[in-house]
Scaffold this motif. Structure first.
Motif, PDB file in Angstrom:
ATOM      1  N   ALA A   3     -58.275  44.280 -10.510  1.00  0.00           N
ATOM      2  CA  ALA A   3     -58.143  45.337  -9.507  1.00  0.00           C
ATOM      3  C   ALA A   3     -59.517  45.707  -8.979  1.00  0.00           C
ATOM      4  N   PRO A   4     -59.650  45.998  -7.688  1.00  0.00           N
ATOM      5  CA  PRO A   4     -60.934  46.435  -7.143  1.00  0.00           C
ATOM      6  C   PRO A   4     -61.302  47.816  -7.657  1.00  0.00           C
ATOM      7  N   ALA A   5     -62.513  48.257  -7.358  1.00  0.00           N
ATOM      8  CA  ALA A   5     -62.962  49.576  -7.786  1.00  0.00           C
ATOM      9  C   ALA A   5     -62.023  50.642  -7.248  1.00  0.00           C
ATOM     10  N   THR A   6     -61.772  51.648  -8.078  1.00  0.00           N
ATOM     11  CA  THR A   6     -60.787  52.670  -7.717  1.00  0.00           C
ATOM     12  C   THR A   6     -61.114  53.344  -6.396  1.00  0.00           C
ATOM     13  N   THR A   7     -62.389  53.620  -6.149  1.00  0.00           N
ATOM     14  CA  THR A   7     -62.766  54.340  -4.926  1.00  0.00           C
ATOM     15  C   THR A   7     -62.477  53.544  -3.658  1.00  0.00           C
ATOM     16  N   GLU A   8     -62.290  52.229  -3.781  1.00  0.00           N
ATOM     17  CA  GLU A   8     -62.008  51.391  -2.614  1.00  0.00           C
ATOM     18  C   GLU A   8     -60.514  51.293  -2.317  1.00  0.00           C
ATOM     19  N   LEU A   9     -59.698  51.865  -3.191  1.00  0.00           N
ATOM     20  CA  LEU A   9     -58.255  51.694  -3.082  1.00  0.00           C
ATOM     21  C   LEU A   9     -57.607  52.788  -2.255  1.00  0.00           C
ATOM     22  N   PRO A  10     -56.439  52.487  -1.689  1.00  0.00           N
ATOM     23  CA  PRO A  10     -55.695  53.527  -0.971  1.00  0.00           C
ATOM     24  C   PRO A  10     -54.978  54.451  -1.941  1.00  0.00           C
ATOM     25  N   GLY A 114     -41.812  50.372 -10.350  1.00  0.00           N
ATOM     26  CA  GLY A 114     -42.600  50.806 -11.493  1.00  0.00           C
ATOM     27  C   GLY A 114     -43.995  51.241 -11.086  1.00  0.00           C
ATOM     28  N   VAL A 115     -44.525  52.229 -11.819  1.00  0.00           N
ATOM     29  CA  VAL A 115     -45.890  52.708 -11.606  1.00  0.00           C
ATOM     30  C   VAL A 115     -46.545  52.844 -12.968  1.00  0.00           C
ATOM     31  N   SER A 116     -47.779  52.364 -13.086  1.00  0.00           N
ATOM     32  CA  SER A 116     -48.481  52.470 -14.355  1.00  0.00           C
ATOM     33  C   SER A 116     -49.985  52.480 -14.098  1.00  0.00           C
ATOM     34  N   ARG A 117     -50.758  52.556 -15.165  1.00  0.00           N
ATOM     35  CA  ARG A 117     -52.199  52.326 -15.117  1.00  0.00           C
ATOM     36  C   ARG A 117     -52.446  50.836 -15.335  1.00  0.00           C
ATOM     37  N   THR A 118     -53.355  50.269 -14.596  1.00  0.00           N
ATOM     38  CA  THR A 118     -53.633  48.851 -14.730  1.00  0.00           C
ATOM     39  C   THR A 118     -54.038  48.508 -16.164  1.00  0.00           C
ATOM     40  N   GLY A 119     -53.278  47.628 -16.784  1.00  0.00           N
ATOM     41  CA  GLY A 119     -53.590  47.182 -18.129  1.00  0.00           C
ATOM     42  C   GLY A 119     -53.340  48.197 -19.227  1.00  0.00           C
ATOM     43  N   ARG A 120     -52.680  49.304 -18.916  1.00  0.00           N
ATOM     44  CA  ARG A 120     -52.431  50.356 -19.906  1.00  0.00           C
ATOM     45  C   ARG A 120     -50.983  50.819 -19.804  1.00  0.00           C
ATOM     46  N   ASP A 125     -54.682  55.022 -24.889  1.00  0.00           N
ATOM     47  CA  ASP A 125     -55.648  56.035 -24.454  1.00  0.00           C
ATOM     48  C   ASP A 125     -56.936  55.434 -23.889  1.00  0.00           C
ATOM     49  N   ALA A 126     -57.394  54.324 -24.436  1.00  0.00           N
ATOM     50  CA  ALA A 126     -58.730  53.801 -24.164  1.00  0.00           C
ATOM     51  C   ALA A 126     -58.972  53.582 -22.671  1.00  0.00           C
ATOM     52  N   ASP A 127     -59.997  54.277 -22.147  1.00  0.00           N
ATOM     53  CA  ASP A 127     -60.419  54.141 -20.737  1.00  0.00           C
ATOM     54  C   ASP A 127     -59.276  54.349 -19.745  1.00  0.00           C
ATOM     55  N   ARG A 128     -58.279  55.077 -20.128  1.00  0.00           N
ATOM     56  CA  ARG A 128     -57.091  55.208 -19.294  1.00  0.00           C
ATOM     57  C   ARG A 128     -57.417  55.776 -17.910  1.00  0.00           C
ATOM     58  N   GLU A 129     -58.160  56.855 -17.875  1.00  0.00           N
ATOM     59  CA  GLU A 129     -58.396  57.530 -16.603  1.00  0.00           C
ATOM     60  C   GLU A 129     -59.312  56.752 -15.673  1.00  0.00           C
ATOM     61  N   GLN A 130     -60.019  55.734 -16.223  1.00  0.00           N
ATOM     62  CA  GLN A 130     -60.891  54.918 -15.387  1.00  0.00           C
ATOM     63  C   GLN A 130     -60.135  53.769 -14.720  1.00  0.00           C
ATOM     64  N   GLY A 142     -36.013  40.252  -2.034  1.00  0.00           N
ATOM     65  CA  GLY A 142     -36.063  40.061  -3.472  1.00  0.00           C
ATOM     66  C   GLY A 142     -37.447  39.745  -4.020  1.00  0.00           C
ATOM     67  N   ARG A 143     -38.420  39.509  -3.146  1.00  0.00           N
ATOM     68  CA  ARG A 143     -39.771  39.212  -3.614  1.00  0.00           C
ATOM     69  C   ARG A 143     -40.374  40.424  -4.332  1.00  0.00           C
ATOM     70  N   GLU A 144     -41.042  40.161  -5.444  1.00  0.00           N
ATOM     71  CA  GLU A 144     -41.723  41.220  -6.178  1.00  0.00           C
ATOM     72  C   GLU A 144     -43.210  41.221  -5.822  1.00  0.00           C
ATOM     73  N   GLU A 145     -43.736  42.400  -5.562  1.00  0.00           N
ATOM     74  CA  GLU A 145     -45.140  42.532  -5.200  1.00  0.00           C
ATOM     75  C   GLU A 145     -45.749  43.704  -5.957  1.00  0.00           C
ATOM     76  N   ARG A 146     -47.094  43.799  -5.890  1.00  0.00           N
ATOM     77  CA  ARG A 146     -47.776  44.928  -6.506  1.00  0.00           C
ATOM     78  C   ARG A 146     -48.969  45.300  -5.656  1.00  0.00           C
ATOM     79  N   VAL A 147     -49.342  46.546  -5.727  1.00  0.00           N
ATOM     80  CA  VAL A 147     -50.561  47.036  -5.083  1.00  0.00           C
ATOM     81  C   VAL A 147     -51.262  47.962  -6.072  1.00  0.00           C
ATOM     82  N   PHE A 148     -52.563  48.092  -5.892  1.00  0.00           N
ATOM     83  CA  PHE A 148     -53.344  48.996  -6.723  1.00  0.00           C
ATOM     84  C   PHE A 148     -53.664  50.252  -5.927  1.00  0.00           C
ATOM     85  N   ALA A 149     -53.837  51.354  -6.627  1.00  0.00           N
ATOM     86  CA  ALA A 149     -54.022  52.640  -5.954  1.00  0.00           C
ATOM     87  C   ALA A 149     -54.996  53.523  -6.714  1.00  0.00           C
ATOM     88  N   ARG A 150     -55.729  54.347  -5.976  1.00  0.00           N
ATOM     89  CA  ARG A 150     -56.612  55.327  -6.607  1.00  0.00           C
ATOM     90  C   ARG A 150     -55.819  56.537  -7.087  1.00  0.00           C
TER      91      ARG A 150
END
Length: 466
Positions: A3-10, A114-120, A125-130, A142-150
């Motif tokens: 995932a790109p840096a959080t500040t760069e995400l929508p 679904g919505v989650s923290r990337t990799g958590r 707990d570890a580095d969750r908020e980052q 039917g296609r499954e996709e994902r996006v990252f978000a700040r």
């Protein structure tokens, strides 16, 4: 893929309804890029499903200021602010132009799964908020996709998850089997096929809010039509009749909302509907002719009906948020800080304390439930409340806490707070009545049986819950 840096995400906004699109407009106003994911094929998909119903709020109360600012350069002008839109008007004349202006920032046919923290997952707990958020969604094909978000703003509403007829909060026994005779929406009686379904039929309406008022009034109009003989409503209330059952009436600061309650009262007074009080549905059975028989928790069996309209409110779908750490009230399923402010046992939409990002926050920082979704099971919501919510949330995400904390909102007092409006309702005086009548009874309002012990009216437009 990393995932790109959080500040760069929508900021991902779930739902392209009134609150979701307003959230996108406020985020842009703060210099933040939004991405709106809408399960339907058009903006305002849920609103379009009740296109035939007129709001009790005026155009001046259902257009968000930031959205209007965004629309202005396109040549869009708000309709007469003193007039009342239908759901269809709201969708076509405001929501769709707003979505068009947002352009590629709105993706339709994208159902969030679904919505989650990337990799958590939720236990880590570890580095969750980052970690940025990851949002999974399914496209129409039917296609499954994902996006990252700040950050994630869930404005998906509650329209897709209506509450059942059963008084326990569970479907009544036999409710699913009777699905062919039950609807959970206000029917569009201008549609010839729908009209034929209720014409000359006996229809039970279960519920005590604005939607039930609307259905009763529509059925009364159908009964008064030239071919409406035999059309009859049976209004099923879980509580008793009181002076506040019909909302604020002529004292309502939203006149169309007051007229709505008076129209429902007139439907009963004029004999187009009977009211059954203190009835909590336990089972729905079929008689030998295939008609439906409602059975109460106390064993009472009502006379058979041909159709049932269940309008007992809505509840939030929290399934796709299961990997997030949400702080929800155990009763209302609303944010814990907000729940006491909107408890329908204590508040109407006019007595809800103005609130913003702090009341809408969760242990999972950066996720917000807004709009009708934020109210959980509480029915006391107005569009202008949602607009103020997303203004505050957008400011908080941008780091402008001074603006985010400056929540200013004055709401119209009295009356019911969800649903739609009717017009040209008869000027019917409010009946006297006691709150929470303890003895279930069939009543005709205005008749002596409707008058109970005097009691102070609840400001919520009804007492003792649903």
């Amino acid at each position: 893929m990393n995932a790109p840096a959080t500040t760069e995400l929508p900021v991902v906004v779930i739902g392209a309804g009134p609150a979701g699109l307003a959230a996108a407009a406020h985020l842009l106003d703060q210099g933040i890029e939004p991405l709106v994911l809408e399960a339907g094929q058009k903006a305002g998909a849920a609103v379009r499903e009740w296109a035939h119903v007129r709001l009790f709020s005026t155009w001046g109360e259902v257009v968000d200021p930031a959205a209007e600012k965004l629309l202005a350069p396109t040549g869009w002008t708000r309709p007469d602010p003193a007039t009342y839109p239908s759901g269809g008007d709201w969708a076509e004349q405001y929501l769709q132009p707003l979505a068009d202006t947002l352009g590629d920032r709105v993706r339709t046919g994208a159902a969030v799964t679904g919505v989650s923290r990337t990799g958590r997952d939720r236990i880590v707990d570890a580095d969750r908020e980052q970690q940025p958020f990851v949002v999974h969604f399914t496209r129409t094909d039917g296609r499954e996709e994902r996006v990252f978000a700040r950050s994630v703003i869930d404005a998906s509403g509650t329209w897709a998850t209506p509450s059942p007829a059963g008084g326990s909060g569970l479907p009544a026994l036999g409710e699913r089997a009777a699905a062919d005779r039950i609807t959970y929406r206000v029917p569009n009686l201008k549609n010839p096929e729908v009209r034929a379904r209720y014409l000359g039929k006996r229809t039970a309406v279960i519920g005590s809010g604005a939607s039930a008022f609307t259905a009763l009034a529509y059925l009364a109009d159908l009964a008064k039509s030239k071919d409406g003989a035999g059309t009859k409503g049976v209004w099923i209330l879980r509580r008793g009749i009181s002076g506040s059952t019909f909302g604020g009436g002529e004292a309502d600061q939203l006149p169309a909302r007051g007229a709505l309650g008076l129209a429902a009262k007139a439907a009963v007074d004029e004999g187009h509907a009977d009211a059954v009080t203190g009835f909590r549905t336990e089972a729905i059975e079929r008689d030998t002719e295939g008609r439906l028989v409602l059975v109460g928790e106390d064993g009472r069996r009502l006379d058979p009906v041909d159709e049932v309209i269940v309008l007992t409110g809505f509840r939030p779908d929290l399934s796709f948020l299961a990997e997030l750490r949400l702080g929800l009230d155990e009763r209302l399923q609303a944010p814990v800080e907000l729940a006491p402010l909107i408890d329908p046992n204590q508040h109407s939409c006019g007595t809800v304390y103005p609130h913003g990002h702090r009341e809408l926050s969760h242990p999972e920082q950066g996720v917000y439930l807004v709009g009708m979704k934020s109210y959980g099971r509480a029915p006391t919501f107005l569009a202008m409340t949602g607009y103020e919510q997303v203004r505050s949330v957008a400011a908080a995400i941008a780091g402008d806490l001074a603006s985010a904390d400056r929540v200013e909102l004055t709401l119209p007092e009295t009356g019911v707070c969800g649903g739609a409006g009717l017009f040209d309702a008869p000027d019917v005086a409010e009946a006297d009545g006691g709150c929470c009548a303890p003895v279930p009874q069939l009543v005709q309002l205005g008749a002596p049986a409707a008058v109970g012990a005097s009691a102070e009216q609840s400001p919520a437009g009804g007492c003792c819950g649903s």
